[in-house]
Design a protein around this motif. Structure first.
Motif: not given
Lengths: 102, 149
Positions: A48-51, A55-57, A59-60, A75, A79, A83
């Motif tokens: 599981t990775g960041p949203n 807002g969707e989840l 995977l990494i 990461l 990010a 942004r």
């Protein structure tokens, strides 16, 4: 000699007849895209990775977990990209609730 | 419980639970997480120690890069990491946001909403469902399997 030939051909015939459904294309496990490196990996090799910014989840790949320094940089870049690419959506969402006094 | 992703995770050889938790909390980057464990105080202090080691690593990475965008992003990450509260005192005080709660099964219900749930102890399906029902949308459940099995 002839009998053994016949027997061999019989075996071959039976073998080919019993194998009607050959698997001609290899079955790959279900693949997902890694959110930080963009590589396709099987779901078993992902975590599981960041949203993302919507807002969707995501995977990494689990291979990134072995190298913390690489993971930190990947990461950070992910990010920053999120942004930049979705920045205008955030601004629009904020201005929608704004009240003007004129 | 909507769109929850459930992951069964086995600890890699030579990796401690506290390190894996700290790294995963860092990857998720969410503000509300709950870790269900039978020894909340011990796991919280160990994970906090790993978290501070991770902060130092981020600081070193920020110092070693010259890319302005990456420096800005690593600064944001460091600010988030430094304000995240690791707590195992669910009965006394629970922050409203920016927390990682380490709790037993009974205390885990004190957290109102969370985005990531880590389960380090075996739970029945009924217990698991009661915890998953408190999850926010697009959240993750990480269930640690013991490596001996």
């Amino acid at each position: 000699m002839r009998a053994s030939k016949t027997y061999a051909s019989l075996i071959m015939t039976n073998y080919t007849m019993s194998q009607m459904n050959f698997q001609t294309t290899p079955q790959y496990p279900e693949a997902e895209i890694c959110s930080v490196c963009g590589r396709y990996e099987s779901k078993n090799e992902m975590t599981t990775g960041p949203n993302n910014n919507t807002g969707e989840l995501t995977l990494i790949c689990t291979s990134h977990l072995r190298n913390s320094r690489q993971l930190i940089n990947l990461l950070a870049d992910y990010a920053a990209n999120q942004r930049q690419s979705y920045g205008h959506l955030t601004i629009l969402r904020e201005t929608a609730d704004a009240k003007f006094s004129y | 419980m909507q769109n929850s992703h459930i992951e069964h995770r086995t600890l890699p050889r030579g990796v401690s639970l506290s390190f894996d938790l700290a790294q995963h909390i860092f990857i998720r980057g969410v503000n509300e997480s709950v870790v269900v464990t039978d020894r909340p105080h011990d796991v919280a202090s160990a994970a906090k120690k790993q978290w501070y080691a991770l902060i130092r690593l981020v600081q070193r990475e920020r110092a070693s890069t010259l890319k302005a965008v990456r420096i800005a992003e690593l600064s944001n990450q460091m600010a988030w990491m430094q304000q995240l509260i690791f707590t195992s005192k669910a009965q006394e005080y629970l922050p409203t946001k920016n927390y990682v709660l380490f709790a037993t099964y009974n205390d885990a219900h004190r957290s109102l909403r969370y985005s990531t749930l880590y389960i380090t102890i075996p739970l029945s399906s009924k217990q698991l469902y009661s915890l998953i029902s408190l999850l926010q949308k697009d959240s993750a459940v990480i269930i640690y399997k013991s490596s001996s099995k």
